[in-house]
Structures are given as C-alpha cells and as structure tokens.
Write an enzyme that holds these catalytic residues in place. Structure first.
Site, PDB file in Angstrom:
ATOM      1  N   LYS B 107     -23.918  46.861 -92.561  1.00 13.39           N
ATOM      2  CA  LYS B 107     -23.376  48.213 -92.579  1.00 13.39           C
ATOM      3  C   LYS B 107     -21.877  48.173 -92.265  1.00 13.39           C
ATOM      4  CE  LYS B 107     -25.114  52.525 -90.487  1.00 13.39           C
ATOM      5  NZ  LYS B 107     -25.986  53.028 -89.401  1.00 13.39           N
ATOM      6  N   SER B 182     -28.713  56.737 -91.449  1.00 14.22           N
ATOM      7  CA  SER B 182     -27.341  56.476 -91.806  1.00 14.22           C
ATOM      8  C   SER B 182     -27.140  55.125 -92.467  1.00 14.22           C
ATOM      9  CB  SER B 182     -26.455  56.552 -90.556  1.00 14.22           C
ATOM     10  OG  SER B 182     -26.759  55.497 -89.673  1.00 14.22           O
ATOM     11  N   SER B 206     -31.904  55.737 -88.231  1.00 15.45           N
ATOM     12  CA  SER B 206     -30.944  55.307 -89.253  1.00 15.45           C
ATOM     13  C   SER B 206     -31.275  54.002 -89.958  1.00 15.45           C
ATOM     14  CB  SER B 206     -29.541  55.210 -88.637  1.00 15.45           C
ATOM     15  OG  SER B 206     -29.006  56.491 -88.447  1.00 15.45           O
TER      16      SER B 206
END
Lengths: 516, 516
Positions: B107, B182, B206
């Site tokens: 990420k 997320s 997430s």
C-alpha cells in the site's frame, strides 16, 4: 482487632531505630520458625505435614500484627477470613495448587471484596470496591491465603509511603528512613516476616523501590503478563505508561514460584488484555554478557550502591561472565516523557480528589505534580508525547541491539541501581529515574538485596562535584554512612521486553556467583 | 512508464463492466500461466527452475500495468527496482528465503525509500517518507520482490478507494462497484493477477473489506504481531484503536506462507513493540464448535451474504462440526466507541491536512467525520472513552467464554459477514460494524471468498422491514441481484485475541468442508 492478632507482647518503649530483630524477641519459637520460611519452604512444610495451613496462617497473622505496631505497614489484617480459608485448605485431601497454604499480603489499592479501596485518598475512604482484583482469585485458586492488606501513599504515586489516611510507613531497618513506595507496606511487612509473599503495583518503581529499601526481592514484569482488572488506578483510561502488578518476596525462589503459579493458570483466557505467553523454561547462554550501568548520566548513585555494583561485577567476572559498561542515552528525556504521561491533565484529577477529601497534597505529591514537564495537555499534545515515547523506545532498543555489533551477542541484561541511594530519610525520594526508565520501556526488572550500608566502606566522597541540580540534591542526601545505618543495599537487573524469565534466571546466576 | 511495463495490448473500448477476464485475453500464454500461480506455487516454480525470478517478475509487472489501466489500482510500478532485485535473486545459489521470487505489492501508505508517501492527501503529495516501512525489508529478506505500490482513499479511512490525488479504484468484477478500501488497490490488483501477495493495513476493515469485495483472502492479525514502523498513519500517537498490517492473497496458502515467513524472522528483536510470539503449529480440536453471527443486530446483511453463511453452515454440519448461533451484544455501542477513538480531536487534524492541500473532503470523508459520536474531546473525555472501550472488551470476552458454560467448550471461532453486503456501488460504504468490531476487540479475522452473486438465488426480500435508519439505508442498497452482477460473496472468520493460527486453520477446514 480480633483475638487472633491481639498484641500479647511487650515491645521496647521507645522503639529502637532498627526494629528488624524484634519479632525474634517477642514471638514464640514456633512462630519465628514458621515465619522465617519463604514461600517454597512453606508449601513443603505443609505438604510434609510439619505444619497445618492454619498454624502457618496464625503465625504470620501474629507477626503481621506486630509489624504493624512497629512500622505501620498494614491497612487491615484479615484474621477471620484467612483462618477460615486455612481451615478449608487443611480439609482438602490434596494441595489446592502450587501456593497451597502460603500467607500472602496485597496492596490496599487492589480491590478486595467487601472492603474499601481508597488509594490512600481521604475522599475515597468509604468508597466500596467494585469487582475485586482478579489476582485475588488467582492467588486463592493456587492455594494462597490472603492475610493482610498493606499501605500505599497518597495518590499511590510516591516512592515512599505516607498518607493522611494511614500515616507513614517506616523502614524496619532504620525508622528514620522510608520503607519506599508506593508498595511500601509490602516491602516493610515482608522484610519483617509478616507475610511470605506480597503483591504490589509498579508504574515508576513502586514494587522495586520498597523491595530495595527494605532488602527483599521485588519484580516488575513486562506489562500484560499479569492482569490488573479490579485494581484501582487513580485515572482509568490513561494508558501512556502501563502499571504492572508483581510480587515481592523474601527470596528469589518465592518470586519464581509466584510467576509460575500465576501464569500456569492461563490468566489470558479471562483477561484477554493479557498476552498468552506462559512462563517459559529457558537456558542462559554459556557466554553470558552483562552490561553495568554505573550511572544513568543524570544522578550518580551514593557510595554504597557503587560498592554493591563493584562487588557483583567482581563476582560475575570471577564466574567467567563477560561484563561491559552500559552507555545510557537520554534518561533525562525519558523522565520528562514518563512524568508527563503520568498526568496528561497536569494533575488536575488528583487535585480534584484531594479537594473532595479536604486534604492537603503531601510534600511528595506536590513535588511530583510540579515536575517540569507535567502540565495540562490537549489531546494533540498527548499524541505528540506518545510519539516521543515511541521514538524513545525505538532508540533504546537500537541502543541495546548495538551492543552486539562487534561479537553478534547483544547484552543479556543490564545491572544497575534501583535508586540513587539506599532508602532515603523521609520525604526526600525525589529521583525516580533508575526505576521509571524501565516502566517507560516496558522492560522487566527485579530489585534484589546485595549488602548493607557499611560505616567504613561507604564513606562520602567529599571531593564530589555534582553534574546538575538533581545530582546536587541527591549528593546532599549522603553526608555519610551514619544516616543510613543498617540500610539494605540493593541492585536492579533489567532484561529486554518479555524476557521476564531471563531476568530471574540471570539474577539467580548473580546470587550463585556472589556466594562463591 | 518504463519499457518493461509499456502497454502493447489492445483492451476493449469501452471497457466492459467486468474486466476480470481481460488479462487472459491480452497477455501471452506464459504471462497468464505465471500470473495465475499463487505465492507457494511461485516459489516452487522458481526452485524447480521452471521460471526465473526475472521472468516471474516481468510477467507480474505487465499484468499489474494492465490492471492499472483497467481499474486504477496502482500508485506506482517499480519495474527497474523489481527487475534488478529479481536478477540478484536469480544470481544466488540458494533461495534467499521462504518468499523467494514472489512479486509483492504494498500500500502506498507504507513508507518506501526514495518515494513519497501521501496517505492520499494532496497536501502530502511531495512529502518524502522518513524511514521505509519495516515490512519492506522483512519481505525482501525473505526473498520477495516489491513490484508495485497501491492506492488508498483520502485519509486512508474509507471502506472504498477514492482520492483527489489518485482517483477512484474500481472493482474488477463490476466497475460500477467499489473495490473496497482502504487497501482497495491491493484487493483489485491481486484479484486481477497483478501481484501474488499484497500488504495492506486495517484499523476498521481496510484489509478485509477490499479482500471481500474483490474475492481474495485478506487477514488482519492480532495487533503487535506485525510491525508497522515506517507506515504513515495520519495521526501519530493516537492509540485508542491499533491499526494492523496484514496480507492479501489469491489463496489461503499465500496468507499462511507470509505469516510464517514474517514471524520466522523474529521481528520483535528489532521492533520491540511486537509481542515475541512465533507462528505456532496448532491442532484444531476434534469437536470443533463454530458460532455463526447471522446479523450483528444493527444492520442485517443482504441476501447473498445470508446465502453464503447458510452454505458454509451446511457444509460444516455435514463435516461433523458443531454450529451454534452467536448472540451479539452491544455492536452499536462498539461503533460509537471505535469511531470516536479514530478521531479523538473530532477530525480536526484531518480537516487541517485537507485545508493545507486545498482539497475538499470527499463524501465518505465527510460522512465519517460527522458520525454521531465523533467530536473534539478533552484528555479526560478520552480517558472515559478508553475506559468504556476496556469495559466493552471485557464484556465481549465474557460473552465468548459464556459459550462454554454448558459443555465446557467455548466456541472456536465466529463465522460472520465481512460487511452488510457485497461490494456496494461507489460512495455508499457507510457501515463498518462487521469489520471494525474486531479491530476494537483486537481479534484476528480473515475475509475469504465463498461464492458470487446469483441472479436467481439472491432475490431481494420485498417484505423486509428495516430495524433502524442504518439498516434501512443498507436495505435500500439492495434492489436486487442485478446491481451486483458478478460480485464476489465473501465471509469472515474471527478467533480470539492472539489466536491467529487458529483463525487460518479453521478457515482451511471450512474450505475443505465446502469442497466436499
């Protein structure tokens, strides 16, 4: 006071400075014999039927009552409760658990069913406790008998033990000195033989300091190994520094016995804030490497402490252990972070409780609440503080790892003072750095006795030039060994986070080395 | 874009709703073959010299570039870096570690040396990262090759992935639906075959939400098992709910491989915030007992989710597993505590960063910051909140333990939805309760794919009467299966704190039961 603990003895009037020998003078021979046993010896004596639990408990109750008369260390004895429990244990065909029949004391701060839990605040003098401390049941499930609750200072945040509610706890070796705190009742009661095992709490030294001052063992484990449900912290929900419960004991074996007995119950099932790490059998490396921190760079310790460090280092070297110097970094900053995290509101909550009880802040409360970095903070400022704390922890871990850069072997433990001197005279315990530093880092640490102050060996250094104001104050507390007559000299051993087992194992090795 | 990842393909124009099949159409047969392997298969293929690391990495880089074109899931590919690394690995006589040659994506939020780390804030678009995420080196030390960095939403606090900086990430199965968030870039990239293993972060769902929405596996471990040094949370020092890093993978085997490889490095030595618990081999009890939470009592899940629960329950019963109903308690309160702890300052810091970047709050940012219990608090109010959190955790643990009161066997796991439906249409992901609840409790939890939405089996219930406003909103999101064409249907499995190993083991058992 119930008949079981009624004083039928005569103690010297006035009391001498050192009351440590009085129990042997006024108790029966059997009482003295029983109360001189440590926890493992008691379980053995009961299992071999040398003594019943009831006999053991009665002897300790008597000695605890005497201890209370001598140094004011108990907030309440539990004779009926304890004797009933002892009889129940005696009725069992098998020992209930590894602590079968061991008389135990617990700090008043830890909730006890049907009793008030005041934290030594006048405002809370009638405040009943909600759920009892989870540790009580763990102790009893393992067979222990809770016989007494012990003193702590106002706020439970002094390294001494004095409160408007319970008065002052004195050091049994020298009543002009403090027992230490905040688990000062425990330290004093245990060294006087009034309890075979004690449970204290430690967020800045509160187990280790009284253990050191009184000359017993006191172990602060890594946070989240021992549950604290039902203990009454002053501020619930403030979690910048985690307070730890842990044992005090007249012997290292008692500390080990407790840790195994407690963790053997898998307490993390019921308190799942705990980390599910059982007590692990470990072997020390054959090439043990220990670092000595002679000073934290902020306040240098008094001569007896340095002498004790030297004697242990010498014994370790004789035993073939590698000893290196620890180079401390940032301990002054550590205290600024730690003390600020104790009181994120600048101490407002404490002052409110004092006002509610219409009691004055005692000198050490006032001193602490006005430490330089303590002030009311916004949540954003608390975030900053915690970010600094996290950075400090990372820095210190790197410092530890750096000790292995030449030989691939990071130091196994740090040997250091517990405080900058032996038990100070009353109201002078104003340097927490040697203990609170390890609370900030969440490292396990044990205080253990090494020697006693020596009138010849521990002369003051008249040429000493203090490094700073704190060091100067500490230096002024050591005009010479006379003030500290008979005081125990203790040291501290620290290992890495979650290396609790290693902490005790290295201490055992030190003891063996010292015997040789 | 570097030549290695230059698009030499033709994709349909306009793109279909479902782009999941496109890579198979436009990539070479070998590229498709390679990128269809999961992590353990890749290490095997490299070790048996079927493919070199470089060939593997080049194939995944190409497919990742294609994925980016299809659904906008990547913030940056790392072709030069990755290919150099792959060549180095190919030069070694032995595999470097258990992840040897596996292409991995991370990420964007996790610091990467020499690259910006923005958290998808415009204000931080040029902000260089300090230390890289500690996980990067762990991955590389185990032999993995980081090939891409992936998208997250503004604030990294949506269960979708949309930002003013990187735009919106779409669901590869149905581009009208969200990829989730997320870690939405991870979910989309992995299901499209552009990465064999991804690392996301999860403070409220997430990892699990995008894994579920995209139909891959996503595991949120217990906090303090995986280190997060060098990841850029928006608010450093706010610790009421701990964010967890964890893996996403096309297979359960990939999740297991990562956990073992990571914990096999004893990461707690360097990051001593971590708990030193290695990955433990466990055996499931023969009389496994699983609780099913059909609803959390706040928002009922859509028909496809309930159908998936039924199908797993049926398979488990056929396999001889005891299945009982979970009776949830207090999940509404849990969200009030959790959401308030996300923003102790009421969201002020986030609004400051948005203002600094002169960017508007996206709808889901605005929605979250105005949730009912979120407001600026004093430190005392934060203490209250944490006290409530602690009480909630204790209550829920007791609830779990109470499942053993009749037979002495507490449930081994809870099977439940990951969200109240499949991937919703864009900007509608407004119910976090099914995932955030386990963040509050710090329980490990995995999302795993079970089925796909079925036009016949998943009809809307036209007679449904919503329980409350949130339930009503969620119900309005399911006019029928048409809106969710091709969407994966996933479920979640939850175990007790630190039972990460059991969480994966039970999931494996479920998969075996479903196959039979």
């Amino acid at each position: 006071m119930a008949s079981e603990t009624k004083a039928d003895w005569d103690v010297p009037d006035p009391l001498p400075l050192n009351v440590q020998g009085i129990p042997q003078q006024v108790l029966t021979r059997e009482e003295v014999e029983i109360t001189s046993l440590d926890a493992p010896q008691i379980t053995e004596a009961i299992q071999t039927r040398r003594f019943s639990c009831e006999t053991v408990v009665r002897a300790f109750l008597r000695r605890a009552a005497l201890a209370q008369e001598l140094v004011n260390c108990v907030t309440g004895l539990l004779p009926e409760y304890a004797i009933e429990r002892a009889r129940y244990l005696d009725s069992l065909p098998q020992p209930l658990g590894p602590l079968h029949g061991i008389p135990v004391s617990v700090k008043e701060q830890f909730g006890f069913e049907g009793r008030v839990t005041t934290n030594s605040f006048v405002a809370w003098r009638d405040r009943p406790q909600g759920p009892p401390c989870s540790l009580n049941r763990r102790l009893e499930d393992a067979g222990a008998v809770i016989i007494a609750r012990t003193t702590q200072p106002q706020t439970a945040m002094h390294l001494e033990t004095n409160s408007n509610l319970y008065g002052r706890t004195l050091n049994p070796w020298n009543r002009n000195l403090t027992s230490g705190g905040s688990s000062g009742g425990e330290g004093a009661l245990i060294v006087l033989g009034g309890s075979a095992l004690g449970i204290g709490g430690d967020i800045g030294g509160s187990i280790r300091c009284p253990a050191a001052n009184c000359g017993v063992y006191g172990f602060k484990p890594t946070p989240f190994r021992i549950g604290n449900t039902g203990t009454m912290g002053t501020i619930s929900g403030q979690e910048g520094i985690i307070g730890c419960l842990g044992p005090l004991s007249p012997s290292l074996a008692g500390i080990e016995l407790f840790m195994k007995a407690y963790l053997g119950q898998s307490p993390w099932m019921e308190e799942n804030t705990l980390v599910p790490v059982p007590w692990r059998e470990i072997s020390l490396p054959s090439n043990l490497k220990i670092a000595v921190m002679w000073s934290d760079g902020v306040v240098n310790p008094h001569p007896p402490i340095t002498r004790a460090l030297k004697s242990v280092v010498s014994a370790l070297r004789d035993a073939g252990v590698t000893v290196v110097d620890w180079k401390p970094e940032g301990h002054e900053e550590a205290w600024e972070i730690t003390s600020a995290l104790y009181f994120e509101d600048g101490g407002q909550r404490v002052r409110e409780i004092l006002a509610l009880g219409d009691e004055p802040a005692l000198p050490l409360t006032e001193w602490l609440l006005t430490e330089t970095n303590i002030r009311a903070r916004s949540v954003q400022e608390v975030w900053e503080l915690k970010t600094k704390r996290n950075a400090y922890r990372a820095m210190y871990n790197n410092l530890w790892l750096s000790t292995g850069k030449d030989d691939g072997h990071v130091v196994d433990a740090i040997l250091c003072p517990v405080g900058p001197g032996c038990a100070p005279p009353h109201d002078q315990a104003k340097y927490w750095g040697y203990t609170s530093h390890w609370n900030l880092l969440e490292y396990p640490a044990i205080a253990f006795p090494v020697a006693r102050v020596d009138a010849e060996l521990d002369q003051a250094d008249s040429t000493y030039s203090p490094m700073n104001e704190k060091d100067s104050f500490n230096h002024s507390l050591y005009p010479g060994p006379e003030m500290y007559k008979d005081a125990p000299v203790s040291l501290q051993l620290v290992t890495r986070r979650f290396e609790d087992e290693k902490c005790l194992a290295v201490t055992r090795l030190i003891e063996q080395a010292m015997k040789n």
